[in-house]
Write a protein that holds these residues in place. Structure first.
Motif, mmCIF file in Angstrom:
data_model
loop_
_atom_site.group_PDB
_atom_site.id
_atom_site.type_symbol
_atom_site.label_atom_id
_atom_site.label_comp_id
_atom_site.label_asym_id
_atom_site.label_seq_id
_atom_site.Cartn_x
_atom_site.Cartn_y
_atom_site.Cartn_z
ATOM 1 N N UNK A 338 -113.584 46.491 -69.703
ATOM 2 C CA UNK A 338 -114.089 46.850 -68.380
ATOM 3 C C UNK A 338 -113.405 46.028 -67.299
ATOM 4 N N UNK A 339 -113.237 46.628 -66.145
ATOM 5 C CA UNK A 339 -112.680 45.911 -65.004
ATOM 6 C C UNK A 339 -113.636 44.798 -64.575
ATOM 7 N N UNK A 340 -113.120 43.841 -63.815
ATOM 8 C CA UNK A 340 -113.947 42.744 -63.330
ATOM 9 C C UNK A 340 -115.121 43.298 -62.523
ATOM 10 N N UNK A 341 -116.301 42.743 -62.762
ATOM 11 C CA UNK A 341 -117.492 43.212 -62.068
ATOM 12 C C UNK A 341 -118.206 44.339 -62.772
ATOM 13 N N UNK A 342 -117.700 44.744 -63.955
ATOM 14 C CA UNK A 342 -118.316 45.808 -64.744
ATOM 15 C C UNK A 342 -118.551 45.287 -66.158
ATOM 16 N N UNK A 343 -119.491 45.901 -66.865
ATOM 17 C CA UNK A 343 -119.778 45.491 -68.237
ATOM 18 C C UNK A 343 -119.945 46.735 -69.109
ATOM 19 N N UNK A 354 -124.667 41.610 -59.849
ATOM 20 C CA UNK A 354 -124.631 40.151 -59.825
ATOM 21 C C UNK A 354 -125.799 39.568 -59.054
ATOM 22 N N UNK A 355 -126.348 40.318 -58.107
ATOM 23 C CA UNK A 355 -127.436 39.791 -57.279
ATOM 24 C C UNK A 355 -128.711 39.552 -58.080
ATOM 25 N N UNK A 356 -128.829 40.190 -59.245
ATOM 26 C CA UNK A 356 -130.041 40.014 -60.048
ATOM 27 C C UNK A 356 -130.200 38.582 -60.530
ATOM 28 N N UNK A 357 -129.103 37.844 -60.644
ATOM 29 C CA UNK A 357 -129.182 36.443 -61.076
ATOM 30 C C UNK A 357 -129.262 35.479 -59.906
ATOM 31 N N UNK A 368 -119.846 47.742 -55.795
ATOM 32 C CA UNK A 368 -119.163 48.115 -57.040
ATOM 33 C C UNK A 368 -118.118 47.070 -57.422
ATOM 34 N N UNK A 369 -118.329 46.419 -58.550
ATOM 35 C CA UNK A 369 -117.381 45.432 -59.043
ATOM 36 C C UNK A 369 -117.499 44.049 -58.442
ATOM 37 N N UNK A 370 -118.494 43.806 -57.612
ATOM 38 C CA UNK A 370 -118.625 42.479 -56.998
ATOM 39 C C UNK A 370 -119.898 42.335 -56.192
ATOM 40 N N UNK A 371 -119.922 41.322 -55.315
ATOM 41 C CA UNK A 371 -121.072 41.080 -54.459
ATOM 42 C C UNK A 371 -120.645 40.180 -53.305
#
Length: 547
Positions: A338-343, A354-357, A368-371
């Motif tokens: 997966x590309x960075x920011x995806x799983x 990422x905001x969930x943590x 999409x893919x970041x924050x």
């Protein structure tokens, strides 16, 4: 080795499905006795789960996030009853999605300065325990338990609760498959739970119909029969998935076994394998009335008709065609990751929230893919650590940031000094240029200052001007934003009374020096005048030593 004979276009249909979200569906496993560990239930387009795994608040957030959800938000009496059903007769404390990210509690607010992990404070019900602590040192996270009547109790975020409750939302669910007499269908949802007689399942769920062993995957309210795209759960194949030259995904088996012609995914022993004489490197498929070799997904057939060519440099763009996939070259070939920011989830690359943590000190916006992180009014991103926030004024004067429980405990941004007024305190910009921090030119800015040098000189250590020996032509003045001088690195604690005292002491010393100088000069003048009166006109005056 033998591939299935299915010539349908399921593979192409799979590629057209975009924006697919994979969610977790768990099943109601208990009644009056409560829910079994790590299970739950779904209502409408929402699923709620309980995990009895000891975790701190952050770890609980991450586990819910990795499955596409977040810690549960208890905003209404309905969601409160959901928590009661989930916990049943369970004992221990469980995290919910309520916490305080910064600042002190606000006893006057409905949520008392706390907010949901969804970064809002919207709620129709409030269930705080009577022991609520409104001090700034109070705990920042919230848990519930059956023994406390599900009251919201403040807990240290770093401590391990007995478990946590998660909440998930999904769209485009699939209805349960129709079951004929003598058949059963077992469903497996993305997080690994299995159940039967399920009426609604989220995308990414798979089903196995027995006794035929046919497999299906739920995509956009539809069940797609295996083999589907090789990127998703290996196409549902029991052994391996490959793509035939006509771009149709197919299952194949190890030597000595062939694909079951009924379900097209399972392997069964074969006394006569038509693929064995071909000696295919990977697999073979039926081509008209005969058979031919084919290669695993991402490889192509060599000129000899049986070998497979491996592109280790990932130049073949067809290798990882899935949305948000990328090709990575490795020693033994390549990998689709997966590309960075995806799983990876359910064979698809889905965006990581990422905001969930809670990676940001104040506010977090997922993309999409970041924050991206942002700060409250009166703050700005810390240049040294973008996820942190520091005090910021941006003008000559701002209201000071004070502890709501102690009005005399206030802070100012760097480069500002605090001033106490009748009913509040303010931060006033310090004019650093008046203190001669620069060798040459100095320009005061809000919260800092800028040093400049004339042509032919260069700025070093952000404040000193030295001769630029390498200069061959006149240069424009060198400009640099100097760091705050050491005395203003921390918020100033000098009060107005202290400043007045310093000024008065300075004035007193100056007056004393002037008075003493005047007294000495006046005494000397009187002595010289007396000597002149005693000496006759035209004679030289003598002192006692001359006599």
């Amino acid at each position: 080795m033998h591939e299935n004979l299915n010539g349908h276009s399921r593979g192409s249909k799979m590629k057209e499905v975009t924006g697919l979200f994979v969610f977790v569906l768990t099943f109601l496993a208990g009644r009056a006795g409560g829910i079994e560990p790590n299970s739950g239930y779904c209502i409408g387009t929402q699923c709620f789960t309980v995990s009895q795994e000891p975790s701190d608040f952050t770890a609980a957030q991450i586990q819910c996030r990795d499955l596409g959800g977040h810690l549960i938000t208890v905003r209404s009496s309905v969601s409160h009853e959901t928590v009661e059903i989930l916990l049943g007769n369970s004992t221990g404390r469980f995290w919910i999605g309520l916490h305080r990210t910064s600042g002190c509690p606000d006893a006057a607010a409905a949520l008392k300065g706390y907010q949901w992990v969804t970064e809002d404070s919207e709620s129709d019900m409030f269930n705080w325990a009577p022991s609520f602590d409104s001090s700034c040192s109070s705990h920042r996270c919230v848990s519930v338990s059956q023994k406390d009547g599900l009251k919201w109790i403040q807990e240290p975020c770093e401590e391990h609760a007995d478990g946590f409750l998660c909440e998930y939302s999904f769209t485009d669910p699939c209805k349960g498959l129709t079951v004929a007499v003598g058949e059963t269908v077992t469903y497996r949802i993305p997080m690994g739970f299995v159940g039967e007689d399920v009426l609604s399942l989220p995308p990414g769920s798979t089903a196995i119909r027995m006794p035929a062993k046919t497999k299906y995957v739920c995509l956009s309210e539809q069940w797609l029969q295996a083999p589907w795209s090789c990127e998703t759960h290996q196409g549902g194949c029991e052994y391996k998935c490959a793509v035939a030259p006509n771009d149709v995904p197919s299952c194949y088996c190890p030597p000595g076994q062939t694909i079951n012609p009924a379900n097209k995914v399972t392997c069964e022993a074969s006394a006569e394998d038509p693929c064995l004489p071909l000696r295919c490197a990977h697999a073979c498929y039926k081509k008209g009335e005969s058979y031919a070799c084919m290669c695993d997904h991402g490889f192509k057939l060599a000129r000899d008709g049986r070998s497979c060519t491996d592109f280790t440099d990932c130049r073949d763009k067809r290798k990882c065609p899935g949305e948000n996939f990328k090709c990575v070259s490795v020693t033994e070939g390549f990998q689709c990751v997966c590309k960075d920011g995806y799983k990876m989830s359910g064979g698809l690359c889905v965006d990581v929230d990422e905001c969930a943590s809670a990676p940001c000190e104040h506010h977090c916006t997922n993309s999409p893919g970041g924050y991206t992180c942002s700060c409250d009014d009166g703050y700005k991103e810390d240049p040294k650590s973008p996820d942190k926030c520091i005090l910021h004024c941006g003008k000559e004067e701002c209201v000071a940031e004070c502890d709501p429980n102690d009005q005399f405990k206030c802070d100012c941004p760097d480069g500002y000094i605090i001033e106490e007024r009748e009913d509040h305190s303010v931060c006033i910009d310090i004019d650093e240029c008046s203190s001669s921090y620069c060798d040459n030119g100095c320009t005061n800015t809000f919260g800092s200052y800028v040093c400049t040098c004339p042509a032919g000189y260069k700025l070093v250590e952000e404040s000193r001007c030295v001769k630029d020996d390498g200069a061959t032509t006149p240069k424009m003045p060198t400009v640099s934003a100097a760091p705050y001088p050491e005395p203003t690195r921390q918020p100033s604690v000098v009060t107005v009374g202290g400043l007045v005292g310093i000024i008065l002491c300075t004035v007193f010393v100056i007056v004393l020096v002037v008075f003493l100088a005047h007294h000495i000069l006046s005494g000397r003048g009187k002595m010289e005048s007396a000597g002149e009166l005693k000496a006759p006109e035209g004679e030289a005056r003598f002192t006692e030593s001359d006599a």
